[in-house]
Design a protein around this motif. Structure first.
Motif, short mmCIF file in Angstrom:
data_model
loop_
_atom_site.label_atom_id
_atom_site.label_comp_id
_atom_site.label_asym_id
_atom_site.label_seq_id
_atom_site.Cartn_x
_atom_site.Cartn_y
_atom_site.Cartn_z
N THR A 82 3.29 0.97 9.32
CA THR A 82 4.38 1.22 8.38
C THR A 82 4.83 2.67 8.52
OG1 THR A 82 3.52 -0.41 6.83
CG2 THR A 82 5.05 1.22 5.95
N ASP A 83 6.12 2.87 8.66
CA ASP A 83 6.67 4.21 8.81
C ASP A 83 6.82 4.85 7.42
OD1 ASP A 83 7.99 6.51 9.52
OD2 ASP A 83 9.88 5.53 10.03
N PRO A 84 6.11 5.94 7.14
CA PRO A 84 6.17 6.52 5.79
C PRO A 84 7.57 7.01 5.41
CG PRO A 84 4.97 7.96 7.30
CD PRO A 84 5.18 6.67 8.02
N ALA A 85 8.28 7.60 6.37
CA ALA A 85 9.62 8.10 6.04
C ALA A 85 10.56 6.94 5.74
CB ALA A 85 10.16 8.93 7.21
N GLY A 86 10.48 5.88 6.54
CA GLY A 86 11.34 4.73 6.30
C GLY A 86 10.98 4.00 5.02
N ALA A 87 9.68 3.94 4.70
CA ALA A 87 9.27 3.30 3.45
C ALA A 87 9.82 4.07 2.25
CB ALA A 87 7.75 3.21 3.39
N ALA A 88 9.80 5.40 2.33
CA ALA A 88 10.35 6.21 1.24
C ALA A 88 11.86 6.01 1.12
CB ALA A 88 10.03 7.69 1.48
N GLU A 89 12.54 5.89 2.26
CA GLU A 89 13.98 5.66 2.23
C GLU A 89 14.29 4.29 1.64
OE1 GLU A 89 17.82 5.66 5.27
OE2 GLU A 89 15.91 6.56 5.90
N LEU A 90 13.50 3.28 1.98
CA LEU A 90 13.69 1.96 1.39
C LEU A 90 13.49 2.00 -0.12
CD1 LEU A 90 11.93 -0.35 4.00
CD2 LEU A 90 14.34 -0.44 3.35
N ALA A 91 12.48 2.75 -0.57
CA ALA A 91 12.24 2.85 -2.01
C ALA A 91 13.44 3.48 -2.72
CB ALA A 91 10.97 3.67 -2.27
N TYR B 202 8.43 -5.03 -7.96
CA TYR B 202 8.73 -3.81 -7.21
C TYR B 202 8.76 -4.19 -5.73
CZ TYR B 202 8.43 1.00 -5.53
OH TYR B 202 8.68 2.20 -4.91
N ALA B 203 9.94 -4.16 -5.11
CA ALA B 203 10.08 -4.82 -3.80
C ALA B 203 10.77 -4.01 -2.72
CB ALA B 203 10.84 -6.13 -4.00
N PRO B 204 10.64 -2.69 -2.67
CA PRO B 204 11.31 -1.96 -1.58
C PRO B 204 10.89 -2.44 -0.19
CG PRO B 204 10.53 -0.44 -3.25
CD PRO B 204 9.96 -1.77 -3.59
N LEU B 205 9.59 -2.68 -0.01
CA LEU B 205 9.07 -3.15 1.27
C LEU B 205 8.04 -4.23 0.97
CD1 LEU B 205 9.07 -2.74 4.37
CD2 LEU B 205 7.15 -1.17 4.05
N LEU B 206 8.43 -5.48 1.13
CA LEU B 206 7.59 -6.59 0.69
C LEU B 206 6.28 -6.70 1.45
CD1 LEU B 206 10.24 -9.41 0.12
CD2 LEU B 206 9.06 -8.03 -1.61
N SER B 207 6.22 -6.19 2.66
CA SER B 207 4.96 -6.24 3.40
C SER B 207 3.88 -5.41 2.73
CB SER B 207 5.17 -5.76 4.84
OG SER B 207 5.71 -4.45 4.86
N ALA B 208 4.28 -4.48 1.86
CA ALA B 208 3.31 -3.62 1.17
C ALA B 208 2.82 -4.22 -0.14
CB ALA B 208 3.93 -2.25 0.90
N THR B 209 3.48 -5.28 -0.62
CA THR B 209 3.09 -5.87 -1.90
C THR B 209 2.11 -7.01 -1.65
OG1 THR B 209 5.04 -7.29 -1.85
CG2 THR B 209 5.25 -5.21 -3.01
N GLU B 210 0.98 -6.66 -1.10
CA GLU B 210 -0.01 -7.64 -0.70
C GLU B 210 -1.33 -7.36 -1.39
OE1 GLU B 210 -0.87 -10.65 -0.06
OE2 GLU B 210 0.69 -10.57 1.46
N VAL B 211 -2.15 -8.36 -1.50
CA VAL B 211 -3.46 -8.22 -2.14
C VAL B 211 -4.18 -7.01 -1.54
CG1 VAL B 211 -5.66 -9.32 -2.63
CG2 VAL B 211 -3.57 -10.70 -2.47
N GLY B 212 -4.61 -6.10 -2.38
CA GLY B 212 -5.29 -4.90 -1.91
C GLY B 212 -4.36 -3.79 -1.49
N GLY B 213 -3.05 -4.02 -1.58
CA GLY B 213 -2.09 -3.03 -1.12
C GLY B 213 -1.76 -1.98 -2.16
N GLU B 214 -0.97 -1.00 -1.74
CA GLU B 214 -0.53 0.07 -2.62
C GLU B 214 0.97 0.29 -2.39
OE1 GLU B 214 -1.73 4.69 -3.74
OE2 GLU B 214 -3.05 3.49 -2.47
N PRO B 215 1.82 -0.48 -3.09
CA PRO B 215 3.25 -0.43 -2.80
C PRO B 215 3.88 0.93 -2.97
CG PRO B 215 2.69 -2.35 -4.13
CD PRO B 215 1.47 -1.50 -4.08
N GLY B 216 3.32 1.76 -3.82
CA GLY B 216 3.88 3.09 -4.01
C GLY B 216 3.57 4.05 -2.89
N ARG B 217 2.56 3.72 -2.08
CA ARG B 217 2.19 4.57 -0.94
C ARG B 217 1.68 3.66 0.18
NH1 ARG B 217 -2.29 8.32 0.39
NH2 ARG B 217 -3.51 7.42 -1.31
N PRO B 218 2.60 2.91 0.82
CA PRO B 218 2.17 1.84 1.73
C PRO B 218 1.67 2.30 3.09
CG PRO B 218 4.55 1.95 1.66
CD PRO B 218 4.06 2.93 0.63
#
Length: 757
Positions: A312-321, A441-457
């Motif tokens: 997961t690209d951190p910069a792109g994930a932040a832009e998606l958020a 909370y759905a900016p990047l759905l691949s991060a909303t997974e069991v054990g995940g941390e959507p705010g810092r994917p």
């Protein structure tokens, strides 16, 4: 491609107690019983797995598609083929060199229809707190006015057709036992005389007086902390372990138990040191499994988060958020998580909260609530010296320091209160995060997974390596997973969605919809699922479930029919990723599979996921498995892999067979660091150190920056030869040593595996 191992000779030779090389999860159901699993054994043995991991096998509610609603711990489920079918499966597996791992459910049992299928519960309903089975369940008789409240009716009791018939109280297909001597009473007096009260399901929040699984009233909590209850509920499973039918156990929802460590110690003593045991324990990113637990580790959701995160690209994930927030107007992750925790605790779990508040007293009620909401992990455990300081501080801001100190003291001196607090905390975190906030909370759905941390994917390569080194040091036999029966999206769907973090501009334009949140979710899910079979109806079903879980406009308990009618309209026709991003998704798919299969731990392959497997949330991910027998046979015969699905199959078979045939390669862990302008795009490590693997990360960004551009990898000493078949067919063996250009090493592929000679 390496050939499958020949079938071992003797069926009578029991496998020696060892940690599995790998496991393969099979979802049993009446339409896929033990006999069907037995028919799949030759393929799975050829694939290279060492153990089959079976979903729960004990007697369950009729027709159950999962088996977690156990009704009788003393019997193997008849709908699956009964104990003879299970033993036949074990014998066939053993003949092919495979063992079995059983998924067991110590935390709860079904409240089935009809109730008599759960004999312990039936006896409690008939005999009340004096029943020898009353010790099986956490029932607050005083809170129910001396009755167990059963919220099973579709409407208030006085408007339901309750009648006495055949010596039982009946409503529709449901039956209730009658307390001795009450059968001839008029109905109002008869109902008042029972040890239970049938109630409208909407009364759950205010009147429920038994512990349950999460918010599911049809699953009643079991007190396995009682030695007699433990013995009764585990006798059959332990018999199967002693008889060599099973060599391992997966413990479902260990955080639901009053004292997990005590339970696991009792289980270890009964099952023996040779039984491989892992626990379904969801660890927060900073959390570690308690060192004293006598287990091999977790089922592996912590590994899923690290593997997903490194792609997961951190910069792109932040832009998606940021784009998601602008499009939907919804709050960021921290605020979303807290709001969902408060909603679930005071709504869905209101009965559990009320029970804790009664125990604590009115002066401490607000502090109990705020401490539960602020708790940063699933739950505390008995014997821990202190509660998390940040939780105490956050709760004190809202409830006052004195009240929080009072709850803290109560947790330390009252084991019963502490156990119920911990059990409620686990249910709250599961329901408020995984089953609400992850849908809201759905900016990047691949991060909303069991054990995940959507705010810092995103996970950096350095963090990934540190995690793997710690696993190898502390929990080398732990389980690891990428897809399970509980993941909201399979790994290969997440691989496609996470590629969007490298091209966030593809999510532009979703704010023109009447429901921009749902439109955003629909677009990402459609891009993840792609042109899969029956894509549109499957997507529509997943969107409706997600809308109910998110509880923004509708919910499971308060359905907005007008809103729900419009949800399927958001399911677009199947969407393709642009060609360049599809290539990035391929790199993610193969890279995630490689890291999972090569990293420390025992990797589990979910049914059908040895090849490309695209599935959405259950029940979509529990559809009948399709085993790629013909494709594997063709690859074994020397065919070149055709497309990502066969590339993944070839990769999976190669790594599983190496794990089975050369387990000595999968010990130790050492990062291998690239140097050069694109060094951050390569994740490489050695095991043993005779095995080297490398995977490309963020390949879309890599291509946009000009490729590897002279980036080199300093190989460990020795000569390294590829362990994967060439993508273009047979060719002379390539050898690498010392410092090697990454583009030469990978030879145009996103991943590679090499053995030292």
């Amino acid at each position: 491609m390496s050939q499958p191992r020949p079938t071992p000779a003797s069926e009578s030779d029991l496998p020696k107690p060892v940690t599995p090389a790998s496991t393969y999860r099979l979802q049993l159901r009446p339409k896929f019983p033990f006999a069907a699993a037995e028919a799949a054994v030759p393929h799975l043995a050829s694939l290279g797995v060492s153990h089959l991991h079976l979903s729960p096998v004990l007697e369950a509610a009729p027709g159950s598609a999962h088996g977690y609603d156990v009704t009788d711990h003393s019997r193997v489920r008849a709908e699956l083929g009964g104990e003879p079918g299970l033993r036949a499966l074990a014998a066939t597996a053993r003949a092919h060199g495979l063992g079995l791992v059983l998924d067991i459910v110590p935390n709860h049992m079904a409240v089935p229809t009809p109730l008599r299928l759960n004999r312990p519960l039936w006896e409690v309903l008939r005999e009340g707190p004096g029943s020898p089975y009353a010790r099986w369940f956490d029932i607050d008789w005083e809170a129910g006015g001396g009755q167990l409240v059963l919220p099973l009716l579709p409407a208030p009791a006085d408007s339901c057709d309750l009648r006495v018939e055949g010596g039982m109280l009946r409503h529709g297909e449901q039956e209730f036992p009658l307390r001795e001597g009450t059968g001839e009473l008029p109905l109002p007096e008869l109902l008042a005389a029972q040890w239970y009260r049938p109630a409208w399901w909407r009364e759950t929040a205010t009147t429920l007086n038994y512990r349950r699984f999460f918010t599911i009233s049809e699953l009643i909590g079991v007190r396995v902390e009682d030695p007699e209850v433990f013995t009764a509920t585990h006798a059959k499973v332990l018999e199967l372990v002693r008889d060599g039918v099973a060599q391992g156990l997966r413990i479902d929802h260990v955080d639901g138990l009053a004292d997990p460590e005590e339970y696991l110690g009792r289980l270890r003593a009964a099952a023996g040191e040779g039984c491989w045991v892992v626990v379904e324990k969801i660890l927060a990113r900073h959390e570690r499994l308690p060192a004293g637990w006598p287990v091999a580790g977790t089922t592996g959701y912590d590994a899923l988060h690290r593997v997903d995160g490194v792609f997961t690209d951190p910069a792109g994930a932040a832009e998606l958020a940021a784009r998601y927030g602008e499009s939907t107007g919804l709050p960021q992750w921290t605020e979303t998580a807290r709001a969902c925790a408060r909603e679930v605790l005071t709504g869905d779990l209101a009965a559990e909260l009320a029970a804790l508040e009664r125990r604590a007293g009115g002066e401490l009620a607000v502090a109990v609530r705020e401490l539960l909401i602020a708790f940063p992990v699933y739950r505390p455990y008995p014997g821990e010296p202190e509660l998390p300081p940040q939780a105490l501080e956050r709760a004190a801001e809202l409830a006052g320091p004195a009240a929080v100190a009072g709850v803290r003291e109560l947790l330390l001196r009252d084991p019963a209160f502490a156990a119920r607090f911990a059990q409620t905390s686990a249910a709250l975190r599961a329901k408020s995060l995984e089953d609400r906030a992850f849908y809201r909370y759905a900016p990047l759905l691949s991060a909303t997974e069991v054990g995940g941390e959507p705010g810092r994917p995103a996970v950096s390569p350095e963090e990934f390596h540190a995690y793997c080194a710690a696993l190898d040091r502390d929990w080398p036999g732990t389980g690891t997973v990428l897809s399970t029966h509980d993941t909201k999206r399979s790994a290969d769907v997440r691989a496609r969605i996470s590629a969007l973090s490298q091209a966030p501009e593809l999510m532009d334009g979703e704010d023109a919809s009447p429901d921009p949140h749902l439109a955003w979710v629909a677009r990402q899910t459609a891009l993840g699922l792609g042109r899969a079979p029956e894509a549109v109806p499957r997507l529509a079903d997943a969107l409706l479930k997600g809308a109910r879980e998110a509880a923004l406009h509708t919910s499971w308990t308060d359905r907005n029919e007008e809103y729900e009618t419009g949800v399927p309209g958001y399911a677009p026709a199947p969407l393709d990723l642009p060609a360049d991003l599809a290539e990035a998704a391929r790199a993610n798919l193969l890279g995630m599979a490689l890291l999972h299969l090569a990293m420390p731990g025992v990797p589990e392959v979910y049914q059908g996921a040895e090849t490309e497997y695209r599935a959405l949330v259950d029940p979509d991910n529990r559809r009948p498995a399709h085993f790629p027998r013909a494709a594997l046979a063709r690859l074994d015969a020397g065919a070149v892999a055709d497309g990502p699905a066969e590339e993944k199959l070839a990769l999976t078979a190669a790594l599983l067979r190496l794990r089975r045939d050369r387990p000595e390669l999968f010990r130790g862990y050492a990062p291998v660091t690239a140097r050069g302008p694109a060094a951050g795009h390569l994740v490489a490590f050695t095991r043993a150190p005779g095995l080297l693997v490398a995977a490309t990360r963020l390949s879309h960004r890599l291509a946009a920056s000009g490729g590897w551009g002279g980036t080199r990898l300093d190989l460990p000493p020795g000569t390294w030869t590829p362990a994967l078949p060439s993508p273009s067919g047979p060719e002379p063996l390539t050898r690498h040593s010392s410092s090697t250009d990454v583009s030469t090493l990978l030879a145009g592929r996103p991943v590679g595996v090499w053995l030292r000679h």
